[in-house]
Scaffold this motif. Structure first.
Motif, mmCIF file in Angstrom:
data_model
loop_
_atom_site.group_PDB
_atom_site.id
_atom_site.type_symbol
_atom_site.label_atom_id
_atom_site.label_comp_id
_atom_site.label_asym_id
_atom_site.label_seq_id
_atom_site.Cartn_x
_atom_site.Cartn_y
_atom_site.Cartn_z
ATOM 1 N N GLY A 130 0.779 -1.230 0.000
ATOM 2 C CA GLY A 130 0.000 0.000 0.000
ATOM 3 C C GLY A 130 0.809 1.278 0.000
ATOM 4 O O GLY A 130 2.004 1.298 0.307
ATOM 5 N N TRP A 131 0.100 2.364 -0.335
ATOM 6 C CA TRP A 131 0.645 3.713 -0.298
ATOM 7 C C TRP A 131 0.098 4.421 0.934
ATOM 8 O O TRP A 131 -1.113 4.557 1.083
ATOM 9 N N TYR A 132 0.990 4.877 1.792
ATOM 10 C CA TYR A 132 0.597 5.578 3.007
ATOM 11 C C TYR A 132 1.502 6.793 3.170
ATOM 12 O O TYR A 132 2.326 7.101 2.293
ATOM 13 N N GLN A 133 1.336 7.508 4.275
ATOM 14 C CA GLN A 133 2.055 8.769 4.464
ATOM 15 C C GLN A 133 3.566 8.614 4.308
ATOM 16 O O GLN A 133 4.248 9.505 3.788
ATOM 17 N N GLY A 134 4.093 7.477 4.718
ATOM 18 C CA GLY A 134 5.537 7.287 4.711
ATOM 19 C C GLY A 134 6.152 6.983 3.361
ATOM 20 O O GLY A 134 7.373 7.079 3.202
ATOM 21 N N ASN A 135 5.324 6.617 2.350
ATOM 22 C CA ASN A 135 5.918 6.284 1.044
ATOM 23 C C ASN A 135 5.175 6.885 -0.144
ATOM 24 O O ASN A 135 5.595 6.721 -1.286
ATOM 25 N N ALA A 136 4.071 7.577 0.118
ATOM 26 C CA ALA A 136 3.251 8.074 -0.995
ATOM 27 C C ALA A 136 3.736 9.409 -1.548
ATOM 28 O O ALA A 136 3.372 9.783 -2.664
ATOM 29 N N TYR A 137 4.528 10.150 -0.767
ATOM 30 C CA TYR A 137 5.066 11.446 -1.192
ATOM 31 C C TYR A 137 3.952 12.405 -1.607
ATOM 32 O O TYR A 137 3.997 13.030 -2.674
ATOM 33 N N SER A 138 2.937 12.486 -0.739
ATOM 34 C CA SER A 138 1.869 13.489 -0.847
ATOM 35 C C SER A 138 1.041 13.383 -2.121
ATOM 36 O O SER A 138 0.583 14.385 -2.667
ATOM 37 N N THR A 139 0.793 12.161 -2.574
ATOM 38 C CA THR A 139 -0.032 11.984 -3.755
ATOM 39 C C THR A 139 -0.621 10.579 -3.784
ATOM 40 O O THR A 139 -0.078 9.658 -3.172
ATOM 41 N N THR A 140 -1.739 10.435 -4.490
ATOM 42 C CA THR A 140 -2.239 9.100 -4.796
ATOM 43 C C THR A 140 -1.352 8.483 -5.881
ATOM 44 O O THR A 140 -0.542 9.165 -6.513
ATOM 45 N N HIS A 141 -1.529 7.210 -6.122
ATOM 46 C CA HIS A 141 -0.753 6.505 -7.140
ATOM 47 C C HIS A 141 -1.681 5.644 -7.992
ATOM 48 O O HIS A 141 -2.745 5.229 -7.532
#
Length: 232
Positions: A130-141
């Motif tokens: 998943g994409w969460y605060q720690g790896n998403a870099y302020s965006t959806t994917h």
């Protein structure tokens, strides 16, 4: 609880899928592209989307508002709390598209098993699935870039919070029906599950519950589709 058979989307509904039926959504500045999940859509707007898509694919629409299953007769999607839309009727026997119940969502997110009892959907490592605060870099994917869970379903951890059918009830499952529970009959907010790209690691656990008002449109709420399954 036990559940009747159901189909659930392999991916979250994408911007391309949503915009094709509903038109453009303003300000998709937190990840914009045909394969990004749709967000900034209210719970009300998803009722309309589900019925429009059902009609397009010659399926029986699930939702009835003010006596009609035709979304064109419902009027403009409300932007404030609306008693008529809150009283929507769900035909659980229809074969069209709908939102998952919270029980269905949890069953699918857990890969239909509690062994192993993962923290996240398909792994104890949130970064794998998943994409969460720690790896998403302020965006959806774009959907489907992380590993799927044991049922082959993507992004049930992170990316966007997924709207569900149920009204939020903090103690509902302590006394809910055993067979295919569909949540409290009324409430103030609808359940969101799965975490999202704005939340820290532990708020992306499968057990994390969120909620929002039905007219709410935010940059971290979207949805995936569900349908009743029929025996061959």
């Amino acid at each position: 609880v036990s559940l009747n058979g159901f189909f659930i989307g392999k991916y979250e509904v994408t911007q391309a899928e949503y915009i094709f039926l509903m038109g453009n959504v303003s300000d998709l500045s937190n990840g914009n592209g045909p394969n990004h999940p749709i967000y900034k859509v209210s719970w009300y707007s998803m009722l309309k989307y589900c019925n429009l898509r059902s009609l397009l694919e010659n399926l029986q629409p699930v939702y009835t508002i003010n006596g009609s299953t035709n979304p064109l007769a419902w009027g403009i999607v409300p932007t404030t709390d609306n008693a008529t839309w809150n009283a929507v009727i769900c035909n659980w026997e229809a074969d069209g598209y709908r939102l998952p119940t919270e029980a269905e969502w949890e069953y699918a997110a857990r890969g239909a098993t509690n062994d192993p009892d993962y923290l996240f959907s398909g792994s104890d490592d949130a970064g794998e699935v998943g994409w969460y605060q720690g790896n998403a870099y302020s965006t959806t994917h774009p959907v489907g870039q992380k590993l799927p869970n044991g049922l082959g379903i993507y992004d049930m951890t992170g990316n966007i919070m997924e709207w569900l059918w149920d009204w939020m009830g903090s103690d509902y499952y302590s006394n809910s029906p055993i067979d295919s529970p569909t949540g409290p009959e009324t409430g103030l907010y609808h359940v969101g599950r799965g975490g999202n790209w704005t939340l820290p690691l532990m708020s992306n656990r499968m057990s994390y519950r969120s909620c929002a008002a039905a007219q709410y449109r935010h940059n971290n709420y979207g949805f995936r589709l569900c349908r009743k399954a029929y025996a061959e």
